[in-house]
Enzyme design. Structure first.
Site, PDB file in Angstrom:
ATOM      1  N   ALA A 113       0.841  -1.203   0.000  1.00  0.00           N
ATOM      2  CA  ALA A 113       0.000   0.000   0.000  1.00  0.00           C
ATOM      3  C   ALA A 113       0.879   1.257   0.000  1.00  0.00           C
ATOM      4  CB  ALA A 113      -0.921  -0.005   1.208  1.00  0.00           C
ATOM      5  N   PRO A 114       0.402   2.307  -0.664  1.00  0.00           N
ATOM      6  CA  PRO A 114      -0.891   2.443  -1.334  1.00  0.00           C
ATOM      7  C   PRO A 114      -0.968   1.876  -2.748  1.00  0.00           C
ATOM      8  CG  PRO A 114       0.270   4.526  -1.366  1.00  0.00           C
ATOM      9  CD  PRO A 114       1.113   3.603  -0.542  1.00  0.00           C
ATOM     10  N   GLY A 115       0.158   1.433  -3.329  1.00  0.00           N
ATOM     11  CA  GLY A 115       0.066   0.735  -4.604  1.00  0.00           C
ATOM     12  C   GLY A 115       0.927   1.253  -5.726  1.00  0.00           C
ATOM     13  N   GLY A 116       1.719   2.280  -5.506  1.00  0.00           N
ATOM     14  CA  GLY A 116       2.529   2.820  -6.591  1.00  0.00           C
ATOM     15  C   GLY A 116       3.521   1.820  -7.142  1.00  0.00           C
ATOM     16  N   LYS A 117       4.268   1.173  -6.275  1.00  0.00           N
ATOM     17  CA  LYS A 117       5.265   0.203  -6.734  1.00  0.00           C
ATOM     18  C   LYS A 117       4.583  -1.049  -7.280  1.00  0.00           C
ATOM     19  CE  LYS A 117       8.905   1.925  -3.661  1.00  0.00           C
ATOM     20  NZ  LYS A 117       8.161   3.089  -3.155  1.00  0.00           N
ATOM     21  N   ARG A 140      -5.252   0.274   4.802  1.00  0.00           N
ATOM     22  CA  ARG A 140      -4.326   0.533   3.707  1.00  0.00           C
ATOM     23  C   ARG A 140      -4.465  -0.517   2.609  1.00  0.00           C
ATOM     24  NH1 ARG A 140       0.038   3.654   3.965  1.00  0.00           N
ATOM     25  NH2 ARG A 140       1.474   2.041   3.233  1.00  0.00           N
ATOM     26  N   ASP A 180       9.407  -2.844   0.295  1.00  0.00           N
ATOM     27  CA  ASP A 180       9.488  -1.408   0.538  1.00  0.00           C
ATOM     28  C   ASP A 180       9.154  -1.234   2.015  1.00  0.00           C
ATOM     29  OD1 ASP A 180       9.815   1.310  -0.219  1.00  0.00           O
ATOM     30  OD2 ASP A 180       7.647   1.543  -0.240  1.00  0.00           O
ATOM     31  N   CYS A 233      12.393   4.827   2.352  1.00  0.00           N
ATOM     32  CA  CYS A 233      12.435   6.269   2.120  1.00  0.00           C
ATOM     33  C   CYS A 233      13.015   6.943   3.362  1.00  0.00           C
ATOM     34  CB  CYS A 233      11.064   6.826   1.761  1.00  0.00           C
ATOM     35  SG  CYS A 233       9.784   6.531   2.998  1.00  0.00           S
TER      36      CYS A 233
END
Length: 457
Positions: A113-117, A140, A180, A233
């Protein structure tokens, strides 16, 4: 970067010395913003030429752009609704791009989540193979589901699980695994005031311990010869170089891959992993600093030895149900290519299953494939997800364009005049990309775009 937490600044100044000011000096006053193109829908060139957005190429991913207008709200853009792109901080697009996913692979995103990768991984699979997108937090996980639905992903299994349960159920199954990791968020200090407010050294320690546990579970999921990507990050040594070094000390069956040729960022730093094992080289990791144009990212890529014993790959297809005649009639009219697709009854609805199966498990699966709809009162009621996944192939279409005033009206939830669609259910498209489904009656398309997704005035 101003107003940094004192403990963070003290640590980084001690590690970086005179380089601190230069590395944390971002190119501009506003946080970096960007978008990553969903190539299941369109190409980066099409977005650059046709979306009408202020963009410049991102150095971190060939399918991504930087947004040059800090005040723009791209989430209201019709192409965003259509899943053409995902709004994403530029450096966040790097890890999935470096994982080397190819069509047909089995891929897992463990903290998705949220799903970009996950959407990047799905685009790289191009509808072939299987994507397991997992999120531990239920709220999430629901956001993850919504985003993958918007992006038109058809071959994802979305789970809401502890990674230990995934490792026990699916050992050695995946060619690529992305972690991640939940982190202290030091790379978000410019972007989110909450990241500064909640920061303390104890949070770094907690996140490092949690990340180590998730990585150990991820190691069990990787097939012999497969790859594991750690990304964060944050800048914290315990979550970055120190985490990767400790993992290799625990898992000698993995070798470190060299990311130094990726073309962006800077090498990892040896003083962030003192006492590292001989099989770890900090310079083979990759860091993105604010000075590089991103908010901050770390990556380490690891490969499992090919001669390790692995789990038996599942050979059985999904258990599927005999489809109802109402679905067969509906699909025969509008989606003839789907009449032979394997499907399964789930609750009161029907799910179109991915072509690649998982073993039967007791995992908490939120969604496997694409919801087709349900039978009610002797007729088939299609799901929004069906049109988002397969709308471009629908035989009955209401075709809109970006500058058509009906497009904005549709996204507000209004009925629109029908121009190209015949009476009955139809897919509504903007520049060939799905915006859901509607039903034509009396020369108008009745709006079935979900209320929660509509643009508010």
């Amino acid at each position: 970067m101003s107003c940094l937490p004192a403990a963070f600044e003290q640590r980084e100044r001690a590690l970086l010395g005179p380089r601190f000011e230069a590395l944390f000096a971002a190119p501009g006053p506003a946080p970096a913003r960007g978008l990553t193109v969903n190539t299941l829908r369109c190409t980066p060139g099409q977005v650059a030429r046709g979306a009408g957005l202020p963009l410049e190429p991102s150095p971190f991913c060939t399918r991504a752009f930087r947004l040059t207008d800090p005040d723009l709200r791209p989430g209201r853009h019709p192409w965003h609704h259509a899943g053409a792109f995902y709004v994403q901080e530029p450096s966040a697009a790097a890890p999935a791009a470096l994982l080397g996913v190819r069509p047909g692979m089995r891929v897992a995103d463990l903290c998705a989540a949220p799903g970009g990768k996950s959407s990047q991984l799905a685009a790289a699979l191009a509808g072939q193979g299987l994507l397991l997108s997992n999120e531990y937090d239920p709220a999430r996980a629901e956001i993850l589901r919504q985003n993958l639905e918007r992006m038109g992903v058809t071959n994802a299994v979305i789970t809401n699980e502890d990674t230990a349960r995934l490792a026990a159920a699916l050992p050695g199954l995946f060619d690529c695994v992305l972690v991640d990791a939940p982190c202290s968020g030091e790379g978000m200090f410019r972007k989110e005031a909450a990241a500064v407010a909640q920061y303390e050294p104890a949070l770094v320690e907690h996140c490092a311990a949690l990340g180590a546990s998730i990585l150990d579970n991820a190691a069990a999921l990787v097939a012999p010869g497969g790859w594991l990507m750690l990304s964060t990050c944050t800048f914290a040594p315990a979550e970055d170089e120190g985490q990767a070094a400790a993992f290799l000390a625990r898992h000698p069956e993995f070798a470190q891959c060299d990311l130094s040729g990726c073309g962006f960022g800077r090498p990892g730093e040896a003083n962030r992993a003192p006492g590292a094992p001989p099989n770890f080289d900090a310079a083979r990791c990759r860091r993105i600093w604010p000075a590089d144009g991103g908010e901050g990212h770390f990556m380490a890529l690891l490969q499992k030895q090919a001669d390790m014993p692995g789990a038996t790959r599942p050979g059985k297809p999904w258990r599927w149900s005999k489809p109802p005649r109402e679905w067969l009639a509906f699909a025969g009219d509008l989606f003839p290519a789907l009449t032979d697709a394997p499907c399964r009854a789930v609750g009161d609805g029907w799910m179109l299953l991915p072509g690649t199966a998982l073993p039967e498990t007791k995992l908490h699966i939120l969604r496997a494939g694409v919801p087709a709809g349900r039978v009610t009162k002797g007729r088939f009621e299609p799901a929004h997800a069906l049109f988002m996944a397969y709308g471009a192939d629908c035989r009955n279409q209401e075709r809109l364009t970006l500058d058509d005033p009906r497009t904005a009206a549709w996204l507000r939830g209004e009925e629109i005049p029908a121009s190209t669609a015949a009476p009955g259910w139809c897919a509504v498209l903007v520049d060939g990309m799905p915006l859901g489904g509607g039903k034509v009656s009396g020369g108008r398309v009745k709006n079935h775009y979900p209320k929660a997704l509509r643009n508010k005035n």
